[in-house]
Design a protein around this motif. Structure first.
Motif, PDB file in Angstrom:
ATOM      1  N   ALA A 246      31.599  41.573  33.755  1.00  0.00           N
ATOM      2  CA  ALA A 246      30.782  41.690  34.967  1.00  0.00           C
ATOM      3  C   ALA A 246      31.243  42.878  35.806  1.00  0.00           C
ATOM      4  O   ALA A 246      30.508  43.362  36.665  1.00  0.00           O
ATOM      5  N   CYS A 247      32.449  43.352  35.558  1.00  0.00           N
ATOM      6  CA  CYS A 247      33.016  44.459  36.346  1.00  0.00           C
ATOM      7  C   CYS A 247      32.636  45.790  35.708  1.00  0.00           C
ATOM      8  O   CYS A 247      33.419  46.413  35.004  1.00  0.00           O
ATOM      9  N   THR A 248      31.426  46.220  35.952  1.00  0.00           N
ATOM     10  CA  THR A 248      30.975  47.509  35.443  1.00  0.00           C
ATOM     11  C   THR A 248      30.856  48.477  36.604  1.00  0.00           C
ATOM     12  O   THR A 248      30.969  48.095  37.765  1.00  0.00           O
ATOM     13  N   ASN A 249      30.606  49.715  36.309  1.00  0.00           N
ATOM     14  CA  ASN A 249      30.405  50.707  37.347  1.00  0.00           C
ATOM     15  C   ASN A 249      28.965  50.768  37.818  1.00  0.00           C
ATOM     16  O   ASN A 249      28.647  51.491  38.759  1.00  0.00           O
ATOM     17  N   LEU A 250      28.080  50.015  37.187  1.00  0.00           N
ATOM     18  CA  LEU A 250      26.661  50.093  37.512  1.00  0.00           C
ATOM     19  C   LEU A 250      26.362  49.682  38.952  1.00  0.00           C
ATOM     20  O   LEU A 250      25.575  50.344  39.634  1.00  0.00           O
ATOM     21  N   ASP A 251      27.010  48.622  39.439  1.00  0.00           N
ATOM     22  CA  ASP A 251      26.774  48.200  40.831  1.00  0.00           C
ATOM     23  C   ASP A 251      27.162  49.300  41.815  1.00  0.00           C
ATOM     24  O   ASP A 251      26.409  49.626  42.733  1.00  0.00           O
ATOM     25  N   LEU A 252      28.339  49.880  41.628  1.00  0.00           N
ATOM     26  CA  LEU A 252      28.785  50.945  42.525  1.00  0.00           C
ATOM     27  C   LEU A 252      27.958  52.210  42.337  1.00  0.00           C
ATOM     28  O   LEU A 252      27.646  52.912  43.302  1.00  0.00           O
TER      29      LEU A 252
ATOM     30  N   SER B 216      39.386  62.640  33.324  1.00  0.00           N
ATOM     31  CA  SER B 216      40.242  63.779  33.671  1.00  0.00           C
ATOM     32  C   SER B 216      39.433  64.920  34.268  1.00  0.00           C
ATOM     33  O   SER B 216      39.842  65.519  35.271  1.00  0.00           O
ATOM     34  N   ILE B 217      38.292  65.228  33.689  1.00  0.00           N
ATOM     35  CA  ILE B 217      37.439  66.296  34.227  1.00  0.00           C
ATOM     36  C   ILE B 217      36.943  65.914  35.609  1.00  0.00           C
ATOM     37  O   ILE B 217      36.987  66.715  36.552  1.00  0.00           O
ATOM     38  N   ASP B 218      36.452  64.690  35.772  1.00  0.00           N
ATOM     39  CA  ASP B 218      35.940  64.249  37.074  1.00  0.00           C
ATOM     40  C   ASP B 218      37.028  64.326  38.149  1.00  0.00           C
ATOM     41  O   ASP B 218      36.781  64.782  39.268  1.00  0.00           O
ATOM     42  N   ILE B 219      38.232  63.877  37.837  1.00  0.00           N
ATOM     43  CA  ILE B 219      39.331  63.901  38.808  1.00  0.00           C
ATOM     44  C   ILE B 219      39.734  65.338  39.127  1.00  0.00           C
ATOM     45  O   ILE B 219      39.989  65.680  40.287  1.00  0.00           O
ATOM     46  N   CYS B 220      39.760  66.212  38.131  1.00  0.00           N
ATOM     47  CA  CYS B 220      40.065  67.624  38.392  1.00  0.00           C
ATOM     48  C   CYS B 220      38.972  68.270  39.236  1.00  0.00           C
ATOM     49  O   CYS B 220      39.256  69.140  40.064  1.00  0.00           O
TER      50      CYS B 220
ATOM     51  N   MET C  46      48.689  53.235  43.221  1.00  0.00           N
ATOM     52  CA  MET C  46      48.229  53.395  41.847  1.00  0.00           C
ATOM     53  C   MET C  46      49.322  53.047  40.854  1.00  0.00           C
ATOM     54  O   MET C  46      50.335  53.741  40.781  1.00  0.00           O
ATOM     55  N   PRO C  47      49.175  51.962  40.121  1.00  0.00           N
ATOM     56  CA  PRO C  47      50.177  51.609  39.101  1.00  0.00           C
ATOM     57  C   PRO C  47      50.031  52.527  37.892  1.00  0.00           C
ATOM     58  O   PRO C  47      48.969  53.098  37.664  1.00  0.00           O
ATOM     59  N   PHE C  48      51.089  52.694  37.153  1.00  0.00           N
ATOM     60  CA  PHE C  48      51.007  53.516  35.948  1.00  0.00           C
ATOM     61  C   PHE C  48      50.717  52.626  34.744  1.00  0.00           C
ATOM     62  O   PHE C  48      51.517  52.429  33.862  1.00  0.00           O
ATOM     63  N   ASN C  49      49.553  52.028  34.789  1.00  0.00           N
ATOM     64  CA  ASN C  49      49.031  51.259  33.660  1.00  0.00           C
ATOM     65  C   ASN C  49      47.524  51.258  33.796  1.00  0.00           C
ATOM     66  O   ASN C  49      46.990  51.960  34.634  1.00  0.00           O
ATOM     67  N   HIS C  50      46.825  50.479  33.003  1.00  0.00           N
ATOM     68  CA  HIS C  50      45.376  50.538  33.142  1.00  0.00           C
ATOM     69  C   HIS C  50      44.976  49.923  34.470  1.00  0.00           C
ATOM     70  O   HIS C  50      45.600  48.993  34.951  1.00  0.00           O
ATOM     71  N   SER C  51      43.989  50.534  35.082  1.00  0.00           N
ATOM     72  CA  SER C  51      43.676  50.166  36.443  1.00  0.00           C
ATOM     73  C   SER C  51      42.298  50.676  36.813  1.00  0.00           C
ATOM     74  O   SER C  51      41.718  51.506  36.131  1.00  0.00           O
ATOM     75  N   SER C  52      41.816  50.190  37.939  1.00  0.00           N
ATOM     76  CA  SER C  52      40.688  50.846  38.584  1.00  0.00           C
ATOM     77  C   SER C  52      41.253  52.056  39.311  1.00  0.00           C
ATOM     78  O   SER C  52      42.451  52.142  39.555  1.00  0.00           O
TER      79      SER C  52
ATOM     80  N   ASP D 247      33.170  65.197  45.589  1.00  0.00           N
ATOM     81  CA  ASP D 247      33.896  64.607  46.717  1.00  0.00           C
ATOM     82  C   ASP D 247      34.717  63.383  46.362  1.00  0.00           C
ATOM     83  O   ASP D 247      35.716  63.098  47.007  1.00  0.00           O
ATOM     84  N   GLY D 248      34.294  62.633  45.364  1.00  0.00           N
ATOM     85  CA  GLY D 248      35.007  61.417  45.024  1.00  0.00           C
ATOM     86  C   GLY D 248      34.694  60.955  43.620  1.00  0.00           C
ATOM     87  O   GLY D 248      33.689  61.357  43.029  1.00  0.00           O
ATOM     88  N   TYR D 249      35.562  60.129  43.105  1.00  0.00           N
ATOM     89  CA  TYR D 249      35.420  59.585  41.755  1.00  0.00           C
ATOM     90  C   TYR D 249      35.991  58.184  41.752  1.00  0.00           C
ATOM     91  O   TYR D 249      37.012  57.921  42.381  1.00  0.00           O
ATOM     92  N   TRP D 250      35.314  57.273  41.075  1.00  0.00           N
ATOM     93  CA  TRP D 250      35.838  55.926  40.903  1.00  0.00           C
ATOM     94  C   TRP D 250      35.591  55.480  39.471  1.00  0.00           C
ATOM     95  O   TRP D 250      34.713  55.991  38.791  1.00  0.00           O
TER      96      TRP D 250
END
Length: 106
Positions: A4-10, A28-32, A74-80, A40-43
């Motif tokens: 249920a946790c997709t990026n579609l809602d956001l 990586s490209i989006d964050i750079c 920001m933890p150094f593992n998989h995360s949002s 302006d932002g990336y999630w």
């Protein structure tokens, strides 16, 4: 993997609130691009550390902010992840909270 946790809602929420939402297909490209001021932002809801670790350093060195989408360290593992310039970070965190999107747990 179905979740249920997709990026579609956001994605839908920000499409209605902004002039445009673009995804380039690579975290990586989006964050750079955030680091360079191109966007302006990336999630993202679910990233592995190898998806963002190097770009995270580039963004922080450029003066950007990186947290989870809940605003946590920001933890150094998989995360949002939420990446912005420092001016927009709190605004985007507030918008994410008010979006009523189904979010991955903190």
């Amino acid at each position: 993997k179905e979740t249920a946790c997709t990026n579609l809602d956001l994605f839908s929420y920000f499409c209605k609130k902004t002039q445009a939402v673009r995804r380039f297909g690579s975290a990586s490209i989006d964050i750079c691009y955030v680091a360079n001021g191109i966007i302006d932002g990336y999630w993202e809801q679910d990233l592995k550390h190898w998806d963002f670790a190097a770009a995270n350093i580039i963004l922080e060195e450029a003066g950007g902010n990186v947290t989870t989408i809940h605003g946590n360290y920001m933890p150094f593992n998989h995360s949002s992840v939420l990446c912005t310039n420092k001016l927009l970070h709190n605004f985007m965190l507030d918008e994410i909270k008010h979006s009523k999107a189904v979010l991955k747990k903190a």
